[in-house]
Scaffold this motif. Structure first.
Motif, short mmCIF file in Angstrom:
data_model
loop_
_atom_site.label_atom_id
_atom_site.label_comp_id
_atom_site.label_asym_id
_atom_site.label_seq_id
_atom_site.Cartn_x
_atom_site.Cartn_y
_atom_site.Cartn_z
N THR A 2 41.14 45.79 33.66
CA THR A 2 40.33 44.64 34.06
C THR A 2 40.78 44.19 35.45
N ARG B 267 36.46 46.88 33.74
CA ARG B 267 35.83 45.56 33.63
C ARG B 267 36.22 44.73 34.85
N ASP C 194 28.54 36.54 30.78
CA ASP C 194 29.11 37.79 30.31
C ASP C 194 28.07 38.89 30.43
N MET D 149 37.45 36.71 27.17
CA MET D 149 37.79 38.13 27.26
C MET D 149 38.85 38.52 26.22
#
Length: 336
Positions: free
Chosen positions: A84, A117, A166, A186
């Motif tokens: 991420t 992500r 999101d 998350m």
């Protein structure tokens, strides 16, 4: 909202935080504090579930909006190793005049692996939009800079009225406090409600604020002499498995339904019954993670009535079915 599996990744999820010149230290602290508190088994003694590293476009001192700098050891190469990437805001965003991504940022983003992500806090969304990651997607940013964002990036579906958006592999949030909500969101996606709630308790923040909640609420803290809806909310939360009506909630505050609804929206940013449904879906998530109850009993105990009604609201909020959600987190528990 799309569910994201963590099973193809190591249990310790690597988060790279990109800090730029004139960054806000509070945002950097938020990411490290929230993700750093996540432990396997939702226990302080459990193994850390995330590894958080800070990087900059160049290693070294990074100016902040305060009277101090932050010494960042890692350069943009850290982005290539991340599961991420979180882009913090910068005062530079407030002056952005065109949609182009700077050459240093373009080079940094080129290092990010496909499938990583990517998320932003506050005006970090300007960077994601400049990189083309938000084209055709729903996104948000701080409401004060929404007009400029909309002019620069008409191809992005901007909603400046929500705390966070999101998009599955690309997420955006509003001001720095909404960054806490996004990080907890998350963690819920990655490791479930129990872990996220434990992080919230130890960080002393609310465990969940729905992303669609308004980011600018007219009366977030009522005047001392003003009536509030807090007691009605607390009363309803203790009775999620029971029938709860708008009239009952209004009566708990000795208000008319009309006054209560207006006051509730001012304080919470949504209607009482929408809020109540959100809380019931969250209760269903907890029951699916923590119990072996059949789906119809989960629906009943969460106050959603039938399995069909649970599936409808659950899919709208979580992006998957209750059974698939339970299977995901049972498998995750086995891995952890």
């Amino acid at each position: 909202m799309a569910m994201r599996s963590v099973f193809s990744r190591p249990v310790r999820h690597r988060v790279a935080v990109l800090a730029r010149e004139m960054t806000l230290p509070i945002e950097l602290g938020i990411v490290h504090q929230v993700f750093g508190q996540a432990r396997a088994g939702a226990s302080a003694a459990g193994e850390p579930l995330y590894e958080v590293v800070t990087c900059a476009l160049r290693p070294g001192a990074v100016r902040t909006d305060g009277d101090f700098t932050v010494n960042v050891e890692h350069g943009p190469e850290a982005l290539a190793e991340a599961d991420t990437v979180i882009v913090l805001s910068s005062y530079e965003d407030y002056e952005q005049r065109d949609a182009a991504l700077s050459a240093p940022l373009a080079g940094a983003f080129a290092r990010i692996r496909p499938g990583t992500r990517v998320a932003s806090i506050c005006t970090g969304a300007f960077v994601l939009a400049s990189a083309g990651l938000l084209d055709g997607r729903l996104a948000t940013t701080h409401w004060r800079y929404a007009d400029r964002f909309a002019r620069l990036f008409p191809q992005v579906e901007l909603d400046a009225n929500v705390l966070y958006a999101d998009g599955g592999d690309v997420l955006t949030s509003a001001g720095c406090a909404a960054g806490i909500d996004l990080c907890l969101h998350m963690i819920r996606r990655d490791f479930g409600m129990a872990v996220a709630n434990d992080v919230a308790r130890r960080t002393v923040v609310p465990p969940h604020r729905e992303g669609g909640q308004a980011q600018y609420v007219r009366h977030p803290v009522p005047e001392p002499s003003s009536p509030s809806t807090a007691a009605a909310r607390e009363w309803a939360l203790r009775r999620l498995g029971e029938p709860v009506t708008l009239a009952q909630m209004a009566a708990k505050e000795a208000m008319s339904v009309r006054t209560f609804t207006r006051r509730f929206r001012d304080e919470v940013g949504t209607t009482p019954m929408t809020w109540l449904t959100q809380q019931r879906v969250e209760r269903a998530r907890e029951l699916l993670e923590e119990s072996d109850l059949p789906v119809d009993q989960v629906a009943e105990r969460a106050g959603l009535g039938t399995a069909a009604n649970l599936r409808k609201h659950f899919h709208a909020a979580v992006g998957t079915s209750p059974s698939a959600y339970r299977a995901t987190y049972r498998a995750l528990d086995a891995v952890a």
